[in-house]
Design a protein around this motif. Structure first.
Motif, PDB file in Angstrom:
ATOM      1  N   LEU A 101      -6.699   3.832   0.867  1.00  0.00           N
ATOM      2  CA  LEU A 101      -6.062   5.078   0.434  1.00  0.00           C
ATOM      3  C   LEU A 101      -4.797   5.397   1.222  1.00  0.00           C
ATOM      4  O   LEU A 101      -4.163   6.417   0.975  1.00  0.00           O
ATOM      5  N   TYR A 102      -4.417   4.514   2.163  1.00  0.00           N
ATOM      6  CA  TYR A 102      -3.311   4.790   3.079  1.00  0.00           C
ATOM      7  C   TYR A 102      -2.034   5.208   2.364  1.00  0.00           C
ATOM      8  O   TYR A 102      -1.356   6.154   2.759  1.00  0.00           O
ATOM      9  N   GLY A 103      -1.686   4.515   1.267  1.00  0.00           N
ATOM     10  CA  GLY A 103      -0.388   4.747   0.631  1.00  0.00           C
ATOM     11  C   GLY A 103      -0.376   5.892  -0.358  1.00  0.00           C
ATOM     12  O   GLY A 103       0.662   6.178  -0.959  1.00  0.00           O
ATOM     13  N   ARG A 147      -5.335  -2.060  -1.349  1.00  0.00           N
ATOM     14  CA  ARG A 147      -4.440  -1.141  -0.647  1.00  0.00           C
ATOM     15  C   ARG A 147      -3.042  -1.194  -1.261  1.00  0.00           C
ATOM     16  O   ARG A 147      -2.394  -0.167  -1.464  1.00  0.00           O
ATOM     17  N   ALA A 148      -2.594  -2.415  -1.582  1.00  0.00           N
ATOM     18  CA  ALA A 148      -1.256  -2.562  -2.148  1.00  0.00           C
ATOM     19  C   ALA A 148      -1.202  -1.996  -3.569  1.00  0.00           C
ATOM     20  O   ALA A 148      -0.183  -1.448  -3.983  1.00  0.00           O
ATOM     21  N   PRO A 151      -1.108   2.767  -4.792  1.00  0.00           N
ATOM     22  CA  PRO A 151      -0.071   3.692  -5.270  1.00  0.00           C
ATOM     23  C   PRO A 151       0.547   3.265  -6.599  1.00  0.00           C
ATOM     24  O   PRO A 151       1.578   3.808  -6.963  1.00  0.00           O
TER      25      PRO A 151
END
Lengths: 343, 523
Positions: A101-103, A147-148, A151
């Motif tokens: 969820l980082y991005g 992750r990539a 978003p």
């Protein structure tokens, strides 16, 4: 998602020219592999598309937007280009869920989105709270991919994503990644030095050598019609023999082979699977077996012809000759020839 | 068309690095400049004196014997704990590391306050060796614990007995650890002031202090400093030569297996007795003495007010010094990890020079330079903090550097590709990754400053008392009871760093390659 178009990209480090006017079009929704030996400039190309490195000349467009040109460059974080580096490079201080969820902006980091992404990446839901170091190499790779993708980037870049995995895992991880990318409808650019990986995973393969793109084609077209003998031997092993082409037939030490080429001296390419080993009496060309490599279902046989030319044959292990045995050779199907003058 | 910069820019980090190195080079530069401009006649007169010869003899005699004794104690202890069936290895490991928690000057206070017989050459050898043998013990334990059994097993399959196989196949691989530990002991002996002053054994440090007390900043003191720094640098070179270009890394990548322990058999009680004796001398004597004087002292006086004043100022000085030291280490470590050039490597190396600078030399140089250049700074807080930063920069540098290596640039690339700005990347990725290492570095410097004696004694602003200076003024005027509470607090302050080092090198873990660097952090 959108197409990626590179035109005239050049880059030097000091006196060394790493990229020399590279053109490449990655169609919307396709998976394109950039294939080349290490040091050919393929990783630099990827980093220019990502926006980590500036090019010296040429343009990069995502869809119809120019993101890199000699005058301007869009910052990496504004390009919407997902990046999966070697070994995944997960953030070691964050668990799987926080990595994925980082991005996303704070408001969109929801449990449902996380579950969607875990499903998309074919990861079990109970890995969400684990630390990266508790995952297997293949799982880390899929978390990096999720992750990539989170978003919803316009393009995904993968830099040798499977090089750290062991041989058995590579194939299954590669297939899983391709399924995930298909599912997400992503446009993807994958950099690799492994021709098996490139041919089996990509819709389109761009072969790079010494900073230049030498051929862009579908995997089948690339394998069947390599642009030159170097590319041919790089894409799967091949025996190259010299011969004379006359009226659609190449006269070589492997016999008279069907070919589509102009008359004259030529170098003729024979794939190992085209060479069939038969009884001595059944063939006009004979060879002596020098080495036999047994792979279970398949066998690779190295032979020397009477004039000393080495030839490689690959076939079913149902017919495995002994080392030192004399056998007959037949070449099946049409071969590719390169006029000698072009070299 | 953009052009590529071939020459490195003078970036803010580079500029900061140059300033930091400039500051750390003040003491060395001062000593070199002063001796060079003194004039050959005066230099000759100050150098060729019987007094200098006597000090040199004393210092070298102590250096050689202490290094030899600590190597014997440290290596023997490590082999007993890691490689034999001694029993209770973690307990012995704790007991053999623990002397580091007793600062050498507190240890000699413990001995001197019980018997004046230690005020001799052999007394000095005994007390200083008991304080410093863990500096050899810890790196040797760390290398032993990670040693793979295979080479020894191969030696035995080729017909060697157990002892010869160990000597031939294992001992050479312990050499870097032993040499590193011996070097640390040597540098500590050369820099030791408090313990030797209490033991009444004159060496260069005590003589420099004496010169300073009687004649302030004199040329004689500077020449002695020059000789002392030369000895330190020679010691570094000797270790470098002895280590040579040999490599002892394991070939191949498998994790390796620990060897079977030696069976001590009938020798086991002997080994226990020997280790018990060592512990009694290294911990029992100072411990007994401390308790004795605490009981005696508390019946007469227990100045809670003075104690808390000293404690507060010690903690504040240590905190301020730790922050300054880490701030100075940051640009050097950043350049070394992220901007690898010949210049940045040279700057980082220069940051380690302070390893060879005794506290008394740094203090004396800063006093003289501050009086000459900015007299208003003389005996003020900034100069004291700068001295701490110069002395302990190597410790901070090791930690900050390894923490930066925890944050490879690819993670920042990934973060940027996920739409995060440079600032958000710093906040969400880089800082969380490097903060623990930077914190550990700051903690080590904090703990080192709180037990630092020499520079504090010479540089602390008038009216500022710390645990070390109060302990010193009491114990050097033979008020042993009054010194005891300060000694206790100093020991308590040294415990955390000792535990960190001891756990880092415990039998059965840690990477051997890391230990010699980590050991530079030691007391």
């Amino acid at each position: 998602m959108s197409a990626v178009t590179l035109s005239g990209i050049s880059k030097s480090y000091g006196a060394q020219r790493v990229l020399d006017s590279v053109d490449l079009h990655v169609p919307d929704g396709s998976l394109t592999a950039v294939l080349g030996p290490s040091g050919c400039g393929k990783t630099t190309l990827l980093r220019i598309v990502a926006g980590f490195v500036r090019s010296e000349a040429g343009t990069v467009s995502l869809g119809d937007r120019v993101v890199e040109s000699p005058g301007t460059a869009l910052a990496a974080e504004k390009r919407g280009v997902g990046y999966v580096p070697q070994e995944g490079a997960l953030f070691p201080h964050l668990d799987v869920a926080a990595n994925i969820l980082y991005g996303l902006p704070r408001g969109r980091r929801s449990k449902t989105r996380l579950a969607e992404l875990l499903d998309l990446a074919e990861l079990p839901h109970d890995v969400a709270r684990r630390s990266p170091h508790e995952l297997s190499g293949g799982q880390q790779q899929r978390v990096a991919l999720a992750r990539a993708l989170a978003p919803a980037p316009r393009v995904i870049l993968l830099d040798e994503p499977f090089s750290s995995l062991d041989a058995g895992l590579r194939v299954s991880a590669g297939r899983a990644v391709r399924r995930v990318l298909r599912h997400a409808g992503a446009t993807a650019l994958l950099v690799t030095h492994d021709q098996g990986e490139a041919l089996s995973l990509a819709d389109q393969v761009a072969v790079m050598r010494a900073g230049r793109v030498v051929q862009v084609d579908s995997p089948t077209a690339l394998y069947a019609h390599p642009v030159d003998p170097e590319t041919a031997t790089f894409i799967g092993g091949a025996t190259v023999v010299s011969g004379q082409v006359r009226g659609g037939v190449a006269l070589t030490s492997l016999g008279d082979l069907t070919v589509r080429a102009e008359d004259g001296p030529a170098r003729v390419l024979v794939r190992p699977e085209q060479v069939r080993l038969v009884e001595l009496a059944e063939a006009g060309v004979h060879g002596t077996v020098t080495e036999v490599s047994f792979y279970g279902a398949q066998v690779v046989v190295h032979l020397d012809l009477a004039d000393g030319t080495p030839v490689t044959a690959r076939g079913s292990s149902a017919h495995t000759p002994e080392s030192g045995e004399k056998v007959g050779l037949l070449v099946e199907g049409a071969v590719v020839a390169y006029p000698e003058s072009s070299q | 068309m953009t052009t590529i910069r071939v020459h490195p820019r003078l970036s803010p980090a580079l500029l900061a690095g140059i300033v930091v190195v400039g500051l750390t080079l003040i003491p060395l530069g001062y000593v070199v400049w002063e001796t060079a401009t003194m004039g050959p006649g005066q230099l000759h007169d100050l150098l060729w004196r019987p007094r200098v010869g006597e000090l040199l003899g004393n210092t070298l005699k102590l250096l050689v014997t202490v290094v030899a004794l600590t190597v014997v104690l440290g290596v023997a202890g490590a082999i007993l704990v890691v490689r034999t069936n001694l029993g209770a290895p973690m307990l012995w490991h704790a007991l053999l590391s623990a002397p580091l928690a007793v600062p050498a000057f507190v240890n000699s206070y413990g001995w001197v306050s019980l018997t004046s017989q230690v005020q001799s050459y052999w007394g000095a050898v005994l007390v200083v060796s008991l304080s410093y043998f863990p500096l050899v013990y810890l790196p040797v334990v760390a290398s032993l614990a990670t040693l793979d059994a295979a080479p020894e097993e191969v030696a035995r399959s080729l017909g060697r007995g157990r002892a010869r196989a160990f000597a031939g196949a294992a001992l050479p691989r312990l050499l870097p650890g032993i040499l590193g530990g011996a070097l640390l002991v040597g540098l500590h002996v050369l820099a030791e002031f408090g313990a030797l002053q209490l033991l009444g054994y004159p060496t260069f440090t005590t003589a420099i202090y004496g010169q300073y007390r009687s004649a302030f900043a004199s040329n004689a003191g500077t020449v002695l400093s020059g000789v002392l720094v030369t000895l330190c640098i020679l010691l570094l070179l000797v270790e470098l030569l002895a280590r040579g270009r040999r490599r002892y890394d394991r070939v191949g990548r498998s994790a390796g297996r620990p060897p079977e322990p030696f069976r001590l058999g009938a020798w086991r009680p002997v080994a226990w007795a020997a280790l018990l004796g060592l512990t009694a001398l290294s911990l029992g004597v100072p411990g007994y003495s401390l308790v004795h004087w605490l009981l005696v002292g508390s019946s007469t006086e227990f100045p809670i007010g003075d104690l808390s004043t000293a404690l507060v100022s010690t903690l504040s000085l240590a905190a301020a010094g730790a922050v300054l030291t880490v701030l100075m280490a940051l640009p050097l470590a950043w350049l070394a990890v992220r901007r690898r050039t010949t210049v940045s490597t040279a700057l980082e190396r220069a940051g380690y020079i302070a390893n060879a600078l005794p506290g008394i030399v740094v203090a004396l140089a800063l006093i003289t330079v501050s009086i000459r250049v900015v007299p208003s700074l003389y005996q003020t807080l900034p100069v004291l903090l700068l001295a701490y930063a110069i002395l302990f920069l190597p410790r901070a540098l090791v930690s900050v550097r390894s923490s930066l290596e925890q944050a490879p640039p690819v993670l920042e690339d990934v973060s940027r590709s996920l739409g995060q700005s440079a600032w958000a990347t710093l906040r969400r990725v880089t800082l969380p990754l490097v903060a623990p290492g930077i914190g550990a570095g700051a903690a080590l410097v904090f703990l080192a400053i709180s037990t630092e004696l020499t520079a504090t004694l010479l540089l602390s602003p008038i009216g500022t008392t710390t645990l070390a200076t109060e302990f010193w003024s009491n114990s050097s005027s033979v008020r042993y009871g009054a010194a005891a509470p300060y000694a206790l607090l100093l020991v308590l302050a040294a415990i955390p760093a000792t535990v960190m080092l001891s756990l880092h090198a415990r039998p059965g873990r840690a990477s051997a390659a890391e230990i010699p660097r980590r050991m530079e952090l030691a007391a």
